[in-house]
Design an enzyme around this catalytic site. Structure first.
Site, PDB file in Angstrom:
ATOM      1  N   SER A  95      77.910  87.837  40.833  1.00 26.83           N
ATOM      2  CA  SER A  95      78.804  87.958  41.980  1.00 26.83           C
ATOM      3  C   SER A  95      78.339  89.088  42.905  1.00 26.83           C
ATOM      4  CB  SER A  95      80.230  88.170  41.469  1.00 26.83           C
ATOM      5  OG  SER A  95      81.159  87.974  42.489  1.00 26.83           O
ATOM      6  N   ASP A 217      82.679  76.305  42.516  1.00 30.07           N
ATOM      7  CA  ASP A 217      83.015  77.732  42.483  1.00 30.07           C
ATOM      8  C   ASP A 217      83.796  78.052  43.746  1.00 30.07           C
ATOM      9  OD1 ASP A 217      83.156  80.478  42.503  1.00 30.07           O
ATOM     10  OD2 ASP A 217      81.020  80.818  42.125  1.00 30.07           O
ATOM     11  N   HIS A 245      83.818  80.725  38.686  1.00 29.57           N
ATOM     12  CA  HIS A 245      82.943  81.738  39.246  1.00 29.57           C
ATOM     13  C   HIS A 245      82.142  82.461  38.162  1.00 29.57           C
ATOM     14  CE1 HIS A 245      81.520  84.478  42.245  1.00 29.57           C
ATOM     15  NE2 HIS A 245      82.107  85.528  41.712  1.00 29.57           N
TER      16      HIS A 245
END
Lengths: 267, 442
Positions: A95, A217, A245
Site C-alpha cells: 500500500s 481492490d 487490499h
C-alpha cells in the site's frame, strides 16, 4: 534508542540469502506479512519492522513533524538499512509503503536495488483526469472510524508494552491487537497516506519494479495499478486473483510466489 | 407469521393454564428461520471475498434493499460508507483474517436512500474441516442511539482537549511574557548599572602623598541612586573632590547627578575656588530646573593642596547644605564647620559656607551623605545620628582612609534593612608618619 528497538526490527530466514525487506502499510504492523514470511524465508534473509507509531515501535520516537510526511517513513526504512548495513535489498512495500519505497530507493540506490509494490496507489484522491477512487470527504470519514475504534489500543497499556520489548507475554497480548494504534498517531499516518501525491516520483524509479495488484481492490483499483505500471519505467505488472487490499492475507501463497518469482529474475 | 404480541391475555379467572399453553405454543412457532429473518439485529454471511451469500430481513429493511439486489451481487464493504470501506480494508479485514473474529467495530451502513446508519459490527470466520476459512458470519447492531451518545462523549473529550490545548497555549504565552519581562528587567538592570557607573568614578585616581578610599551603597539595585562623588586632578599640584546628594531617586535624579558631576568638573578647571564651583553649579541647576520641576542638591566641594613642608595637606572647602566633613585621627573626629550654606539650585543667588583645614599625617578627611546618619538602628528604630558617627569615628584605632572606609562599610552592613537610603563615602587621608618610620627602621 537503538533503531532495532525503535522500529521493532525482526530478522528471520536464510542468513546468507538475498535480503527482502517487508514494509507494512497504513493500518496494522509487520504481522501483516505473517502468512508470506515462511514461503520467503526458505530462500531469503527476511527483515521485518514496524514504522515508528505502529505496532511495537517506540512511540516516544514519534513526532508529527517527522511522520507527517512520507519522507519521515522513508527515513525509517533507510535507518533500518543502515543499522543492519543491508545491501542489495529487495524492498517489498504494501500500500502506501510502495511509495515510501520509491523515496527510499531514490535516496539509497546502493542499498535498495529492487522494488515490489503490493497494492500500490500513488494518489488516493481523484484529481483532474486521474481517478484514485476517493474524495477528501471520504478520508474524513475514515478519520471518524479511527476515532470510534481503538481496537484494543489503550493509552494506559501502550507505553507498558512498547517499553518492554523483552517481555513476550505483553507482545502476545499485542499481537492480538496488532492494528491497535494511538488514535492521534493513526490520524497523522492516515492523512499522510491518503493526502499524499507520489505520481511525480514514479517516472524516476530506476530499479527493477514489480507491481502486484489485486483483481478486486477498493483502495487500489485496477486502473490505479495500470497507472503505476505505466508510470514506472520497465516495471512488471502481476494481477493476483485476490479480493481486498491485503493479498498477503487473502492470497498468501500466490503473493509469496509472485514475489519470489520476481526476485529470482533479478540479476 | 404471528408474533408474541397476539398472546391472549392471562387475566381471566380460571383460564390461567390454557393461556400459558397458548403463549408457549406461540413461542414454538417462532422458528429458527423466523428468528433469523426478523431478529432484532442484522445477520449476513459472506464468502471469504466478502460476497454476500445470505442476509436477513432486518438488515435488508435497514438498508432499504431487496434480497435480489444484494445476494451474490454485493460485498459486505459495498454496504458501508466510503470512509468505512477504507477502515474495513485497512483494519477490519486484516484483523478478522488474522484472529478469525472481530467484535464491536463501529461502522456506518449506507442505505439505499442515501442515509447513514451507525452500527456495531461483529464478524466470525467459519472454518472447514482442514481449518480452511469457509465463510464469514456477521452480526450488525443498530447503534444510532449508542453512537449519538458516544459522539457526545467524543465531542466532550475533544472540547476538553481543546480547552487543555488552549490552556497550555495560554500558559506558554504567559511563560513567554514572563521570560520577556525578566529579560527586559535584566537588560534594564544592566543599563542602570552602566548608567550608575557613569555617575561615579570607577576607581579613584592615585593622589601623590595621600590615600583615597570610597564606598557606595545602593539602596535598591534596580533604581538609580542620587548620591555622587568624584576626585580628579586640577593641575600638577592640586586636586579637587566633591561629594553630594541630589534630591529624589530614579532617572530624573540620575540626569541631575550627571549634570552636577560634569558641571563641577568643568567649573573646577575654570576656577578652582570651592565657593565659585558651587556657585556655577547653582546657576546651572537654577537655569536647568527653573520650570515647575525645581530640583536641588547638597554638596561639599573641596581642593587639596600639599603643604610646603611636604607632610601636611591643606584642604579648602565649600558646602551647600551638606553634612560637615569630619577630620578623623588621633582618637578624635572633628567636623569642619560649614554650616549656613544653602542648598544648591534652590535660589538664584546662593551663599555657600567656606572653611579650611590642614590634614596632618595620620589624619583623614571623611565626606559622607546622610544615608549613613539617617539610618534607623536598634529596637527603637532611632536614627544613627551625627554624634554617634563622630563617636564611632573617634574610636577608630587606625585612621587611614582605607581603614575608615572599611570600618564604616562594616557599620553600614550591620545596619541591615535599617539602611534604607543610598549612602556615599569618600575618605582622603595623609598617611601617618608612624608607618613610614616603621618601614625605615630595621
Amino acid at each position: 534508542m537503538d533503531v532495532r528497538d525503535r522500529n521493532n526490527v525482526v530478522v528471520t530466514g536464510r542468513p546468507d540469502g538475498p535480503v527482502v525487506l517487508l514494509a507494512h502499510g497504513f493500518g496494522c504492523d509487520q504481522n501483516m506479512w505473517r502468512l508470506v514470511v515462511p514461503a520467503l524465508a526458505a530462500e531469503h534473509r527476511v527483515v521485518l519492522f514496524d514504522y515508528v507509531g505502529s505496532g511495537r515501535s517506540d512511540l516516544s520516537a514519534w513526532s508529527e513533524e517527522r511522520y507527517g510526511s512520507l519522507d519521515g517513513y522513508a527515513r525509517d526504512v533507510l535507518d533500518v538499512c543502515e543499522e543492519l548495513d543491508l545491501r542489495d535489498v529487495a524492498f517489498v512495500g504494501h500500500s502506501v509503503s510502495a511509495m515510501i519505497g520509491v523515496l527510499a530507493a531514490a535516496a539509497a540506490p546502493d542499498r535498495i536495488t529492487s522494488l515490489v509494490m503490493v497494492a500500490p496507489s500513488p494518489r488516493y484522491i481523484d484529481d483532474d483526469g486521474y481517478r484514485g477512487g476517493f474524495s477528501a470527504a471520504d478520508i474524513e470519514e475514515l478519520m471518524a472510524s479511527l476515532e470510534s475504534n481503538y481496537l484494543g489500543w489503550s493509552s494506559a497499556m501502550a507505553p507498558v508494552i512498547m517499553g518492554n520489548p523483552d517481555r513476550p507475554e505483553l507482545a502476545a497480548e499485542l499481537s492480538d491487537g496488532f492494528c491497535a494504534t494511538d488514535p492521534a498517531i493513526a490520524r497523522v499516518f492516515a492523512r499522510t497516506t491518503f493526502l499524499s501525491d507520489s505520481r511525480a516520483d514514479l517516472p524516476d524509479v530506476k530499479v527493477p519494479t514489480l507491481v502486484l495488484e489485486c483483481s478486486e481492490d477498493v483502495i487500489a483499483p485496477r486502473e490505479v495499478g495500470a497507472y503505476v505500471h505505466a508510470a514506472v519505467p520497465g516495471s512488471t505488472l502481476v494481477t493476483l486473483d485476490a479480493t481486498g487490499h491485503c493479498p498477503q492475507l487473502s492470497a498468501p501463497e500466490a503473493t509469496a510466489a509472485a514475489i519470489a518469482g520476481f526476485l529470482r529474475t533479478r540479476p | 407469521m404471528d408474533g408474541v404480541g397476539r398472546v391472549p391475555g392471562t387475566a381471566g379467572a380460571g383460564g390461567g393454564d390454557a393461556s400459558a399453553d397458548a403463549a408457549f405454543t406461540a413461542l414454538l412457532e417462532d422458528s429458527e428461520r423466523e428468528l433469523y429473518e426478523n431478529a432484532p439485529c442484522g445477520h449476513l454471511s459472506t464468502l471469504m471475498d466478502g460476497t454476500v451469500a445470505k442476509i436477513n430481513q432486518t438488515l435488508l429493511g435497514w438498508l432499504g434493499l431487496t434480497r435480489d439486489q444484494v445476494v451474490g451481487r454485493m460485498r459486505f464493504s459495498d454496504l458501508l460508507t466510503v470512509g468505512g470501506r477504507l477502515y474495513h480494508e485497512t483494519h477490519f479485514a486484516p484483523l478478522l483474517r488474522m484472529r478469525g473474529e472481530i467484535s464491536g467495530i463501529a461502522l456506518e451502513l449506507r442505505t439505499a436512500h442515501g442515509d447513514r446508519l451507525p452500527c456495531l459490527v461483529t464478524s466470525v470466520i467459519k472454518y472447514g474441516g482442514a481449518d480452511e476459512p469457509l465463510l464469514i458470519r456477521t452480526t450488525v447492531f443498530d447503534a444510532r442511539e449508542r453512537r449519538a451518545y458516544e459522539e457526545e462523549l467524543l465531542r466532550g473529550r475533544q472540547a476538553a482537549e481543546r480547552a487543555q490545548r488552549d490552556a497550555e497555549e495560554a500558559q506558554r504565552q504567559a511563560e513567554e511574557a514572563q521570560r520577556q519581562a525578566e529579560q527586559d528587567r535584566s537588560r534594564l538592570k544592566e543599563a542602570l548599572a552602566a548608567l550608575q557607573q557613569s555617575l561615579l568614578p570607577s576607581t579613584l585616581p592615585e593622589v601623590p602623598g595621600m590615600e583615597a578610599a570610597s564606598y557606595y551603597h545602593t539602596a535598591s539595585p534596580d533604581r538609580l541612586g542620587g548620591d555622587f562623588y568624584d576626585l580628579f586632578p586640577l593641575d600638577g599640584k592640586r586636586w579637587a573632590f566633591f561629594l553630594g546628594d541630589v534630591c529624589g531617586k530614579g532617572p530624573q535624579a540620575a540626569a541631575m547627578t550627571s549634570l552636577t558631576r560634569y558641571t563641577l568638573r568643568a567649573a573646577a578647571l575654570h576656577d578652582p575656588d570651592p565657593a565659585v564651583a558651587l556657585t556655577t553649579l547653582n546657576t546651572v541647576l537654577n537655569e536647568r530646573y527653573s520650570g515647575g520641576d525645581p530640583r536641588y542638591c547638597t554638596a561639599i566641594f573641596g581642593v587639596l593642596e600639599p603643604g610646603d613642608d611636604g607632610r601636611t595637606v591643606t584642604v579648602r572647602l565649600a558646602s551647600g547644605g551638606h553634612p560637615p566633613a569630619l577630620v578623623i585621627g588621633g582618637g578624635r573626629a572633628d567636623p569642619v564647620p560649614t554650616t549656613g550654606g544653602l542648598l544648591v539650585g534652590v535660589l538664584p543667588d546662593a551663599h555657600f559656607a567656606e572653611a579650611a583645614t590642614t590634614l596632618e599625617p595620620g589624619q583623614t578627611l571623611l565626606l559622607y551623605t546622610d544615608g549613613l546618619t539617617e539610618a534607623r538602628i536598634g529596637p527603637g528604630r532611632e536614627r544613627f545620628g551625627d554624634d554617634a558617627l563622630r563617636d564611632f569615628a573617634a574610636g577608630l584605632t587606625a585612621a587611614s582612609a582605607g581603614h575608615v572606609v572599611t570600618a564604616l562599610t562594616g557599620l553600614l552592613e550591620g545596619f541591615g534593612d535599617g539602611l534604607d537610603d543610598d549612602t556615599a563615602l569618600l575618605a582622603l587621608g595623609v598617611p601617618g608618619s608612624g608607618a613610614a618610620t616603621d618601614e625605615d627602621t630595621p
